[in-house]
Design an enzyme around this catalytic site. Structure first.
Site, PDB file in Angstrom:
ATOM      1  N   LYS A 152       0.848  -1.199   0.000  1.00  0.00           N
ATOM      2  CA  LYS A 152       0.000   0.000   0.000  1.00  0.00           C
ATOM      3  C   LYS A 152       0.885   1.252   0.000  1.00  0.00           C
ATOM      4  O   LYS A 152       0.649   2.206  -0.750  1.00  0.00           O
ATOM      5  CB  LYS A 152      -0.903  -0.015   1.246  1.00  0.00           C
ATOM      6  CG  LYS A 152      -2.188   0.758   1.066  1.00  0.00           C
ATOM      7  CD  LYS A 152      -3.133   0.550   2.230  1.00  0.00           C
ATOM      8  CE  LYS A 152      -3.147   1.793   3.099  1.00  0.00           C
ATOM      9  NZ  LYS A 152      -3.706   1.613   4.418  1.00  0.00           N
ATOM     10  N   LYS A 167     -18.403  -9.815  -0.913  1.00  0.00           N
ATOM     11  CA  LYS A 167     -18.243 -10.345   0.449  1.00  0.00           C
ATOM     12  C   LYS A 167     -18.576  -9.249   1.463  1.00  0.00           C
ATOM     13  O   LYS A 167     -18.146  -8.098   1.294  1.00  0.00           O
ATOM     14  CB  LYS A 167     -16.776 -10.792   0.601  1.00  0.00           C
ATOM     15  CG  LYS A 167     -16.274 -10.968   2.001  1.00  0.00           C
ATOM     16  CD  LYS A 167     -14.743 -11.142   1.957  1.00  0.00           C
ATOM     17  CE  LYS A 167     -14.138 -11.469   3.297  1.00  0.00           C
ATOM     18  NZ  LYS A 167     -14.003 -10.514   4.320  1.00  0.00           N
ATOM     19  N   LYS A 176     -16.081  -4.894   6.435  1.00  0.00           N
ATOM     20  CA  LYS A 176     -15.936  -3.505   6.878  1.00  0.00           C
ATOM     21  C   LYS A 176     -15.284  -2.678   5.775  1.00  0.00           C
ATOM     22  O   LYS A 176     -15.648  -1.530   5.556  1.00  0.00           O
ATOM     23  CB  LYS A 176     -15.051  -3.414   8.132  1.00  0.00           C
ATOM     24  CG  LYS A 176     -15.736  -3.845   9.398  1.00  0.00           C
ATOM     25  CD  LYS A 176     -14.896  -3.505  10.624  1.00  0.00           C
ATOM     26  CE  LYS A 176     -13.602  -4.288  10.724  1.00  0.00           C
ATOM     27  NZ  LYS A 176     -13.732  -5.692  11.103  1.00  0.00           N
TER      28      LYS A 176
END
Ligand code: ADP
Ligand code: TRP
Length: 330
Positions: free
Chosen positions: A116, A200, A203
Site C-alpha cells: 500500500k 463479500k 468492513k
C-alpha cells in the site's frame, strides 16, 4: 466432550457484522456447547491500530456482551481479556528471541501494508509500528500459552496460526518438546456471506449489516440490498441472490425450502423477499439484542465475568510460562 483445546481471539475493533457472526462467531459459540473453548478479546492486538483507551475498552465490552448474549456456553468456555494475563507479555518477549525476522517479513498483513505504501509512493515503513510488525509473535504467545490444538479463524489469519506452529517447532527443537503444535481450522462459511452490494460482506467495502443494528436500521439496510431488475413473476436463481443467501442462515429448513421454491417458480418479488429476510433476522436477533443492551448497561457485570475468566485462564497460562522460563533461563 473432546479433549482437544480450541482457542480463538477476537480483536475489539467495532461491532461485528452478520458476516463475522456467521463465519467466525457462530461456529465458535456452537463449539462451546460441546467442547472446552478458550476465547479472549485481543485488546493488545487492537493497540497497533487504536490509540484511544476508551475506544478499546468500549469495543472490548461489546465483544464480550455479544458473545454472551448470542449464547456462548459459559460452562465450557473461558472468556477473558488478553491484556489481563501477565504471562502473555512474558511469552511474547521470550518468543521474540527464537523467531526469525524473515518470518515476520513474510507476513501477509505486513506485506500488504508495504505494498500500500509503495503504491502511494510513501516510505516503505510508513504507518508500520512494531506492534504490527511483530503481531504474529504475540498471536503465537496467545496460542501456545493455552496448549491449543485447534484455532478456528478466517482465511486471512491462517498464516498467523502456521507461524505459531513454526515458532513452536523452533522452540521444541531447541529446548525440548514443551509446546503442542496448533492447527488452523477455517470455517465452512468463513468469508462467504455476501454484503448489501453482493460482494463479500466486509468492513472494508462498507456493505455490512451490524449484528445488533436496531430493528428500524436493520429493516432499512435489508431494503437496501442490491438486486437485479427481475420482475416478481420471473424465475430467479436463489443461489445467486444475496437475499436468499442471507435468509439461509436465519430461517428454518422448511422456510428456506419455501423461499427457494418461490424464487425458482417466479412467485415472489424482491421487495417481499426482503421483508421475509428482515423478519427472519429480527426474529432470531431480537432477544439477544435486548440481552446485549442490558449487559452493555451493566458493564460491572461484564467486568466480573471477564475477571472470572481471567482467573481461570491465568492458571493455565502461569503453568506454561513457568515451564518455558525454566527451559529458557534455568
Ligand atoms: P472484515 O472483512 O469486515 O474486516 P474481518 O477480516 O475482521 O472482517 O473478519 C473477522 C472474522 O469474520 C474472520 O474470521 C472472517 O473469516 C469472518 N468474516 C468476515 N467477513 C465475512 C463474510 N463476509 N462471510 C463470512 N465470514 C466472514
Ligand atoms: N489476529 C486475530 C484477528 O485479527 C485475533 C487474534 C489474536 C487471534 N490472537 C489470536 C486469533 C489467537 C486466534 C488465535 O482476527
Amino acid at each position: 466432550m473432546s479433549e482437544k483445546i480450541i482457542l480463538t481471539g477476537i480483536k475489539p475493533t467495532g461491532m461485528p457484522h452478520i458476516g463475522n457472526y456467521i463465519g467466525a462467531l457462530k461456529p465458535l459459540i456452537e463449539n462451546s456447547r460441546h467442547n472446552k473453548t478458550v476465547v479472549f478479546i485481543a485488546d493488545l492486538h487492537a493497540l497497533n491500530s487504536i490509540h484511544d483507551a476508551k475506544t478499546i475498552k468500549q469495543h472490548t465490552y461489546e465483544i464480550a456482551a455479544l458473545l454472551i448474549s448470542m449464547g456462548l456456553d459459559m460452562n465450557n468456555a473461558i472468556l477473558f481479556r488478553q491484556s489481563d494475563i501477565d504471562a502473555v507479555y512474558k511469552l511474547n518477549t521470550l518468543l521474540m528471541n527464537i523467531t526469525p525476522k524473515g518470518l515476520m517479513n513474510r507476513a501477509h498483513s505486513y506485506k500488504a501494508m508495504l505494498e500500500k505504501n509503495a503504491a502511494a509512493g510513501d516510505d516503505m515503513d510508513a504507518g508500520v509500528n512494531m506492534g504490527l510488525y511483530t503481531y504474529p509473535i504475540l498471536m503465537s504467545a496467545d496460542i501456545l500459552l493455552y496448549n491449543t490444538d485447534i484455532v478456528p479463524v478466517g482465511a486471512d489469519q491462517k498464516q498467523h496460526v502456521e507461524f505459531a506452529r513454526d515458532i513452536a517447532e523452533y522452540f521444541n527443537r531447541t529446548y525440548g518438546n514443551l509446546f503442542r503444535l496448533p492447527e488452523p481450522q477455517i470455517g465452512a462459511d468463513a468469508g462467504l456471506v455476501p454484503g448489501l452490494d453482493g460482494r463479500k460482506m466486509s468492513k472494508s467495502y462498507d456493505n455490512t449489516i451490524p449484528l445488533f443494528a436496531d430493528a428500524p436500521t436493520l429493516k432499512k439496510l435489508v431494503m437496501r440490498i442490491i438486486t437485479d431488475s427481475k420482475l416478481p413473476n420471473e424465475p430467479k436463481n436463489p443461489d445467486e441472490s444475496t437475499i436468499f443467501l442471507l435468509y439461509k442462515h436465519f430461517a428454518n429448513d422448511a422456510d428456506v425450502a419455501n423461499l427457494r421454491r418461490l424464487f425458482e417458480n417466479g412467485e415472489i418479488g424482491y421487495g417481499d423477499a426482503k421483508k421475509m429476510l428482515f423478519n427472519a433476522i429480527d426474529a432470531q436477533l431480537a432477544a439477544p439484542r435486548e440481552k446485549y443492551k442490558s449487559l452493555m448497561s451493566h458493564t460491572d457485570e461484564l467486568d466480573e465475568i471477564l475477571a472470572t475468566g481471567a482467573a481461570r485462564a491465568r492458571k493455565i497460562a502461569n503453568n506454561t510460562i513457568e515451564r518455558v522460563m525454566r527451559a529458557m533461563l534455568g
